[in-house]
Write a protein that holds these residues in place. Structure first.
Motif, short mmCIF file in Angstrom:
data_model
loop_
_atom_site.label_atom_id
_atom_site.label_comp_id
_atom_site.label_asym_id
_atom_site.label_seq_id
_atom_site.Cartn_x
_atom_site.Cartn_y
_atom_site.Cartn_z
N ALA A 254 0.84 -1.21 0.00
CA ALA A 254 0.00 0.00 0.00
C ALA A 254 0.87 1.25 0.00
CB ALA A 254 -0.92 -0.01 1.22
N LEU A 255 1.90 1.22 0.81
CA LEU A 255 2.76 2.41 0.92
C LEU A 255 3.52 2.68 -0.38
CD1 LEU A 255 4.03 1.82 4.54
CD2 LEU A 255 2.68 3.78 3.74
N ASN A 256 3.96 1.61 -1.03
CA ASN A 256 4.66 1.80 -2.31
C ASN A 256 3.75 2.41 -3.36
OD1 ASN A 256 7.08 0.84 -1.37
ND2 ASN A 256 6.62 -1.30 -1.94
N VAL A 257 2.54 1.89 -3.42
CA VAL A 257 1.60 2.40 -4.40
C VAL A 257 1.24 3.85 -4.08
CG1 VAL A 257 -0.70 2.11 -5.40
CG2 VAL A 257 0.72 0.11 -4.94
N LEU A 258 1.12 4.12 -2.80
CA LEU A 258 0.79 5.49 -2.38
C LEU A 258 1.91 6.45 -2.77
CD1 LEU A 258 -1.21 7.30 -0.82
CD2 LEU A 258 -0.01 6.68 1.29
N LYS A 259 3.13 5.99 -2.61
CA LYS A 259 4.27 6.83 -2.98
C LYS A 259 4.25 7.16 -4.47
CE LYS A 259 7.45 5.87 0.43
NZ LYS A 259 8.15 4.68 0.93
N ALA A 260 3.91 6.14 -5.24
CA ALA A 260 3.91 6.33 -6.69
C ALA A 260 2.70 7.13 -7.17
CB ALA A 260 3.92 4.95 -7.37
N ASN A 261 1.68 7.23 -6.33
CA ASN A 261 0.46 7.94 -6.72
C ASN A 261 0.06 8.94 -5.65
OD1 ASN A 261 -0.62 6.25 -9.21
ND2 ASN A 261 0.11 4.80 -7.66
N PRO A 262 0.73 10.07 -5.64
CA PRO A 262 0.49 11.02 -4.54
C PRO A 262 -0.96 11.51 -4.47
CG PRO A 262 1.95 11.96 -6.23
CD PRO A 262 1.74 10.54 -6.59
N ASP A 263 -1.70 11.36 -5.58
CA ASP A 263 -3.10 11.81 -5.59
C ASP A 263 -4.05 10.72 -5.08
OD1 ASP A 263 -4.46 14.08 -6.01
OD2 ASP A 263 -5.02 13.62 -8.08
N ALA A 264 -3.48 9.57 -4.71
CA ALA A 264 -4.33 8.46 -4.27
C ALA A 264 -4.78 8.66 -2.84
CB ALA A 264 -3.56 7.15 -4.40
N LYS A 265 -5.88 8.00 -2.49
CA LYS A 265 -6.34 8.02 -1.11
C LYS A 265 -6.39 6.58 -0.61
CE LYS A 265 -8.65 11.28 0.74
NZ LYS A 265 -8.25 12.25 1.80
N ILE A 266 -6.04 6.46 0.67
CA ILE A 266 -6.15 5.15 1.30
C ILE A 266 -7.62 4.89 1.62
CG2 ILE A 266 -5.61 3.85 3.41
CD1 ILE A 266 -3.17 4.05 1.72
N LEU A 267 -8.07 3.70 1.27
CA LEU A 267 -9.46 3.32 1.52
C LEU A 267 -9.48 2.27 2.62
CD1 LEU A 267 -12.41 3.55 0.45
CD2 LEU A 267 -11.88 1.66 -1.09
N ALA A 268 -10.03 2.66 3.76
CA ALA A 268 -10.18 1.67 4.84
C ALA A 268 -11.60 1.14 4.74
CB ALA A 268 -9.88 2.33 6.17
N GLY A 269 -12.47 1.42 5.71
CA GLY A 269 -13.87 0.99 5.57
C GLY A 269 -14.57 1.78 4.50
N GLY A 270 -14.09 2.97 4.26
CA GLY A 270 -14.62 3.80 3.18
C GLY A 270 -15.81 4.63 3.59
#
Lengths: 788, 283, 147, 158
Positions: B17-33
């Motif tokens: 998750a962290l790697n993908v987040l690094k590569a996509n700074p515009d991404a949001k982490i989705l927990a329960g949502g």
């Protein structure tokens, strides 16, 4: 004839499909090649459209078409169905309500463009890409402010924002004189808060056009398919009515908001022909908040005068009704004929005058919402009664008993002629209050209240004895009052050769259970099993005509039409039976599904007669084959259900939060076909009335933005906000319709609101609280208790 | 409404998750949502990508270890509400979890998602502050533990830095005899807290000790109310002492205001709820 | 949404005045504003990106300074449009020298929202106002050191 | 970007392509044609879209279809066993716990979740459990009665 079904709590036949997920609401319907519409709406309450650029949106993949106000320059807007005249006799002002706005938007949510695309997602994406330039103008949302000189104008052609003014009752001077003679006058300023109907199913429409037959079909979540067809064909699109089918399939609640002809219905129907493809539009909830007609919104000053013995001598009211930006279908009738005519209440008030000003503002249109005008009237009367009682030191129940119209059944005693145009059919107002007090245990309650006070608890009781006018409506009467349609109902009873029966009714069920209660009537009247009856509604191709369901009219008017057709079936059936039994029709009795020769055991069953009608081998000469009759029933009068609602509340002294501890409702809705369904109707009405009192209220900001535009900000009653209801009924039959029924759909929403507010005032009276604007939020109650 | 176009990525592990987040700074982490998806539906927020971490089972646990309760970030409110370990050792958490949203929200929403979102009216922050919780976060290279008092820095904002995600909530097991409560005055439509007050205290020899009082909903961020704590600490548990301590509540914060509660009323409610919470824990 | 606040800035009025009329500086301290381009005189094109909690929106519009009274006050008019709603703000900024030659900068105004922002934001609006105010002054203090 | 999801719905395994942004409720309604699950709001407030995921009630409007990958979903269409109604379905009918029927599937799914972990709920338990579901027709009275009734039925083994 014995009733096997009438009066029984027969379980609903429609439920099977709803509890299994097989209900078919408009948004559940998928047609081949269907495309989806999304409507771009004005973010402003009042603004001039300077330009609209759709080029980027049109170029997007999957976008089929985009329409704007320009496409509808030469097409009428949606009409108002009721003409009301100014006091001076001139016609009300009816501004054009265009399908899409060309020049000036008049409320937040006014439709500006419609995108049609292959999917709803694409349509929404494309709407975002439309570039509209607005010149923002000042807005006005309060009806009194809209009348002030220099207020922003909703319609430039109407320089004072007045839609019309109106009055009803006794001569103003007579009422003034009565008030001058009063020993005590109670005067209150009222705001009847604007509420959003919020039927759980958002509005949804599908327009379809069949090139082969040059025929349109509109699927619509409506309460009255035929009325929509008439208004849309004749007044908006100018298309021939016989080439249009309107279907109202399962509809997820209406509460008035789905009576009206909405712009989107005409838009999808019109565009379906342009594109030769079915088009679906389904409202989002946040769109529903902006575009479904709202309810209530009156600002009033009301005075009630009493003589020294506590008898009412006069009632004088000045009200400003906010109609919003456009006149919705019934908008003009609600504050007038559905409101002013109910100001007699259940009291012998000898002099009454209402002065009404109906006003345009930059807000969503206001129209009938459950009760429509009658809750507003009841609220004024019942609040005045409780406050007067407190002020005069008379028990509020006692004050009501003192002023009730004496019992009358409309048969042996004449109907009661009010000061405000109506003649009540039958009533026994003492009986419902007596029963209510008994259920409450009033004497014990007072002791309990005193005890609670000692312990610092704020316990209060509030009463409301309401009346309403239902069974809308005698066509001649409403015609003379400006209705642009008759308000009869039609019914066709089609007996099949095997004796099974299809009934086609112009009423429309969206939760009321017609498929059951209507079938109960038919089954008993024909003496056949309930399962042999099917009720068909909601399809203009199947049903001859219909005026739909609202104003608690379905059983009183629609049910009566069915009874009329059944009478015709039985009359012809008797001729066939007499022929078969070789006797005269006078020699026959009909009971329990068979004709019997009086004094013999010779009989013939309904099924045999039905078969004979379609296989007329042994058949009376000069009698047509078949057993299929249609009727139109136009009621002789409105019906007048009434009742007594009592709320017991506890107010949290620290926070101001109101908890409903008990709610007693004794309603008299005339005869009852299905007690379970009637009780359910009462429950639902109570929840909405209590909701208005405690939770619900629209708030516009000073720019006309609806700031309570989602369920996150607009509080709907939830399960944990309400108690179990204690209900009972009294029965005073309606004397003028064949079933003796009056209607139960709105009662709960009419009686409960003032009962709750009265109870809160009763709980806090000793702290100096006299009146509060609804909804009674904890903050408002706390402020009032603490004089902040 | 419907969300804008978004790429969905299901993370296989925290580091993924962290790697993908690094590569996509515009991404949001989705927990329960349950905070993010409603905002996406209204198009108030349109991330280019969501990175779903809800199913990372190594972030879903409730356990006691080394004097701490440890709760994985992807543990749902519902799991917390029904945890027998927490009911015994940290009932403040079961009580708080039980009044979050509704049952459907509790079944999906996660404690990590909620506190990362830091809604100023959310319930968890008050409980975390009153319980002296720490929030464990990682960026893949470095893991740090942030005390709740430092974590919630204001309006929808936390000490989480870009590229970090929450992995765990740690709470020291309260000493035996500690009482705790969460009292909430609900906004009737959204069911968020207009005022939520979490309190913990221990009464020793009739005197209040180790008292912690925290609020949510009252201001633009959750806060520990030092004034109330100081006013009741070391005092006997009389109604007068409790009332006068509660009367200090929310004295020097920016007060929120909306249709349901303006500044005055909200401050008043904070004091009423402080009194109710203190009465519950000082009894 | 009401926007009010005041703060002592550690610089004399003249400096504050000059800075605040410097579009580059104003863009840096105004929360969310990422760019200000001069269109004419005191009218600027403004691009903003607002990220507050669940809301993340890109705005475009104008900012204009009017009613300027040198070294004393001016009115900042901001119009920002976006897909989720529009914002129009009218904010009066007043600068007063303090005894130790610093500046008390105060502002008072309203921001009117429309569309979805107005319809969904009530619960959090006061928080937004407080946050924007705090950010403005803390950015201001930070940037002040660079000028 | 399209995602392939493998979801078991009412016992049937489905493997479908969905857009990243597709909500579970739209997947059920539009892709699978299971229209018993309704959409009544856009703020996760009304509960009309409630379904069970791995046995727990959730709001299918507030999650992406992609999030349900690998999960087992029950919708209102999966509650009856052939012609045999679920006790809750029976009780809603017997106690008149519905009128227009629009909120009913969500109510039943939420009630089923309640009865799964609280087989003998009090009136207060029931009202609190329904906090996330709005009904505009019934005033909840008969819904509460229906759930009580179903609990009693389910307590007695048939």
């Amino acid at each position: 004839m014995s009733n096997k079904y009438i009066g029984q709590s027969v379980k609903r036949v429609e439920d099977k499909r709803f509890i299994t997920g097989e209900g078919r609401y408009t948004d559940d319907i998928v047609l081949p090649r269907m495309v989806h519409a999304y409507i771009l709406r004005s973010p402003y309450a009042h603004a001039r459209i300077k330009s609209i650029d759709t080029s980027e949106a049109l170029a997007m993949k999957g976008v089929v078409a985009i329409y704007t106000g320009k496409d509808f320059e030469n097409i009428n807007g949606v009409p108002c169905g009721w003409q009301v005249n100014f006091k001076d006799g001139t016609t009300m002002r009816e501004p054009k309500h265009p399908l899409l706005v060309l020049d000036k938007v008049k409320h937040a949510g006014d439709g500006v463009a419609m995108v049609v695309a292959e999917t709803k997602e694409i349509a929404a994406d494309a709407a975002e890409a439309i570039n509209v330039k607005y010149e923002v103008l000042k807005a006005v949302t309060n009806p009194k402010e809209a009348l002030a000189p220099g207020a922003p104008l909703v319609h430039d052609e109407y320089p004072d924002n007045i839609a019309f003014d109106w009055q009803i009752g006794n001569d103003k001077a007579e009422v003034d004189a009565a008030m001058d003679s009063a020993h005590h006058i109670t005067k209150l300023d009222f705001t009847n808060n604007r509420v959003v109907p919020n039927a759980m199913e958002p509005r949804s429409y599908i327009g379809d056009y069949d090139t082969a037959y040059d025929r349109y079909t509109l699927y619509t979540s409506t309460q009255n398919p035929h009325l929509i067809r008439l208004l849309m064909c004749a007044f908006v699109l100018g298309i021939p009515e016989h080439k249009v089918r309107v279907v109202g399939p399962d509809v997820g609640g209406g509460f008035g908001s789905k009576i009206y002809h909405y712009t989107e219905e005409a838009l999808v129907t019109w565009a379906a022909k342009q594109l030769r493809r079915p088009i679906k539009w389904t409202s989002d909830r946040s769109e529903a908040f902006l575009t479904d007609a709202h309810g209530r919104d009156h600002v009033s000053t009301a005075e009630m005068g009493f003589d020294k013995d506590g008898h009412i001598v006069g009632l004088r009211i000045k009200t400003y009704a906010n109609l919003g930006a456009y006149l919705s279908t019934f908008a003009s009738a609600v504050p007038t004929y559905l409101h002013g005519t109910l100001l007699q209440g259940v009291y012998t008030t000898p002099k009454i005058h209402l002065d009404m000003t109906c006003v345009f503002t930059h807000t969503t249109a206001v129209d009938a919402y459950r009760g429509a005008g009658r809750p507003e009237a009841t609220y004024l009367l019942e609040r005045l009664m409780d406050v007067s009682a407190h002020e005069m030191g008379i028990d509020p129940a006692e004050l009501r008993f003192k002023n009730f119209i004496p019992p009358f059944d409309g048969v042996n005693q004449a109907g009661y002629q009010t000061q405000v145009a109506l003649q009540y059919d039958s009533g026994n107002y003492h009986a419902v209050l007596e029963r209510g007090l008994e259920m409450l245990g009033y004497a014990d309650f007072k002791e309990k209240q005193a005890e609670a006070r000692k312990n610092g608890k704020l316990l209060g009781v509030g009463f409301s004895t309401y009346i309403e006018a239902c069974g809308i409506a005698p066509s001649a009467v409403v015609g003379s009052l400006g209705a642009r349609a008759g308000l009869f109902e039609s019914a066709q009873v089609r007996v099949q050769p095997t004796g099974k029966v299809n009934v086609y009714t112009g009423s429309h069920s969206h939760g009321q259970g017609h498929e059951t209660s209507f079938a109960q009537v038919v089954a008993d009247k024909l003496g056949i099993p309930l399962a042999d009856v099917e009720i068909i509604h909601g399809d203009s191709d199947a049903v001859a005509f219909g005026m739909g369901t609202y104003g608690s009219r379905s059983l009183a008017v629609g049910g009566s039409a069915i009874v009329k057709s059944i009478e015709k079936v039985l009359e012809k059936g008797a001729k066939i039976a007499a022929h078969k039994l070789e006797c005269s029709t006078d020699d026959l009795d009909f009971a329990d599904g068979k004709w019997t020769v009086k004094g013999t055991d010779k009989s013939i069953g309904f099924g045999d007669v039905a078969l004979t009608a379609y296989v007329p081998h042994v058949y009376p000469a000069n009698l047509e084959p078949g057993l299929d009759f249609s009727s139109f029933y136009d009621p002789a009068n409105f019906t007048y259900p009434f009742g007594c609602h009592i709320a017991v509340v506890e107010v949290d002294a620290e926070t101001g939060k109101v908890t409903i501890k008990r709610f007693v409702a004794v309603d008299d809705v005339g005869n009852v076909i299905n007690p379970m369904i009637v009780e359910g109707q009462i429950h639902g009405g109570l929840a909405q009335g209590i909701g208005q009192a405690l939770l619900e209220g629209v708030i516009y900001d000073e720019n006309g933005q609806l700031t309570t535009g989602t369920f996150m900000d607009y509080a709907m009653p939830r399960a944990d906000d309400l108690p179990m209801f204690e209900t009972d009924r009294k029965t005073t039959p309606c004397p003028h319709n064949p079933l003796g029924v009056k209607g139960a759909g709105e009662a709960g929403a009419i009686g409960s609101t003032p009962a709750v507010v009265n109870a809160v005032m009763n709980a806090t009276w000793h702290l100096g609280v006299r009146d509060l604007e609804m909804p009674l939020t904890p903050q408002r109650v706390w402020r009032a208790m603490n004089h902040k | 409404m419907l969300p804008n176009t978004v790429d969905y990525y299901r993370a296989s592990s925290v580091s993924d998750a962290l790697n993908v987040l690094k590569a996509n700074p515009d991404a949001k982490i989705l927990a329960g949502g349950h905070s993010l998806i409603p905002a996406m539906k209204l198009r108030l927020n349109s991330p280019s990508m969501v990175i779903d971490i809800a199913n990372l089972s190594d972030l879903n646990y409730i356990k006691e270890e080394g004097g701490n309760i440890r709760i994985g970030a992807m543990t749902t409110h519902g799991q917390i509400a029904h945890s027998s370990l927490l009911a015994e050792k940290l009932p403040l958490f079961t009580e708080t979890a039980d009044v979050i949203g509704d049952v459907q929200v509790r079944n999906m929403g996660t404690i990590g998602g909620s506190i990362a979102h830091a809604d100023p009216s959310a319930d968890w922050p008050a409980a975390l502050l009153a319980a002296d919780a720490s929030i464990v976060v990682t960026n893949g290279d470095e893991t740090r533990s942030i005390p709740a008092t430092d974590f919630f820095v204001g309006f929808f904002s936390t000490a989480l830095e870009e590229g970090e995600i929450i992995t765990e909530i740690q709470v020291p097991v309260p000493a035996t005899g500690t009482k705790m409560t969460y009292q909430k005055f609900m906004q009737p439509a959204s069911r968020f807290a207009i005022v939520g007050c979490a309190a913990m205290a221990k009464v020793e020899n009739g005197v209040v000790a180790d008292v912690k009082v925290a609020f949510t909903g009252v201001s633009d961020g959750p806060f520990r109310d030092g004034n109330v704590e100081a006013a009741i600490s070391g005092k006997t548990t009389t109604a007068e002492n409790i009332a006068s301590a509660a009367a200090q509540a929310a004295s020097d914060v920016n007060l929120n205001a909306d249709h349901y509660a303006d500044e005055d009323y909200r401050q008043h409610l904070a004091r009423v709820y402080a009194k109710r919470a203190l009465s519950a824990v000082c009894g | 949404m009401e926007l009010t606040g005041s703060h002592i800035l550690h610089a004399p009025v003249q400096k504050i005045w000059d800075l605040i009329l410097n579009p580059e500086f104003l863009a840096k301290v105004t929360p969310g504003i990422s760019r200000l381009e001069q269109e004419s005189g005191d009218l600027y094109k403004a691009i903003a990106e607002i990220k507050i909690g669940p809301v993340h929106g890109k705005f475009e519009g104008s900012a204009e300074l009017t009613d300027k009274v040198e070294h004393e006050s001016f009115v900042l008019k901001v119009t920002q449009n976006s897909k989720i709603g529009n914002v129009e703000a009218d904010i009066k900024m007043v600068m007063k020298p303090t005894e130790n030659n610093e500046t008390e900068l105060s502002f008072d105004g309203v921001a009117n929202m429309s569309g979805l922002l107005a319809r969904t934001g009530n619960r959090v609006m006061s928080g937004v106002a407080n946050t924007l105010t705090k950010q403005f002054f803390s950015n201001f203090e930070k940037e002040l050191l660079n000028y | 970007m399209a995602e392939t999801v493998n979801i078991t719905v009412n016992g049937t395994q489905h493997s479908k392509e969905v857009e990243g942004r597709t909500l579970l409720v739209h997947f059920l309604r539009d892709t699978l044609g299971l229209t018993g699950t309704h959409v009544g709001c856009d703020t996760s407030s009304c509960g009309a879209c409630t379904v069970h995921i791995n046995g727990k009630a959730v709001k299918s409007c507030s999650m992406l279809a992609a999030q349900a990958d690998g999960k087992s979903i029950t919708t209102i269409e999966g509650m009856a066993n052939g012609d045999e109604l679920h006790p809750l379905q029976e009780s809603f009918r017997e106690k008149h716990g519905l009128q227009c029927g629009f909120c009913t599937p969500g109510m039943i799914m939420t009630a089923a979740d309640l009865l799964n972990h609280n087989p003998n709920p009090s009136e207060t338990d029931i009202r609190e459990a329904l906090e996330g579901n709005i009904c505009r027709c019934t005033g909840y009275h008969n819904i509460v009665e229906a759930i009580k009734d179903a609990a009693e039925k389910m307590a007695v083994p048939a």
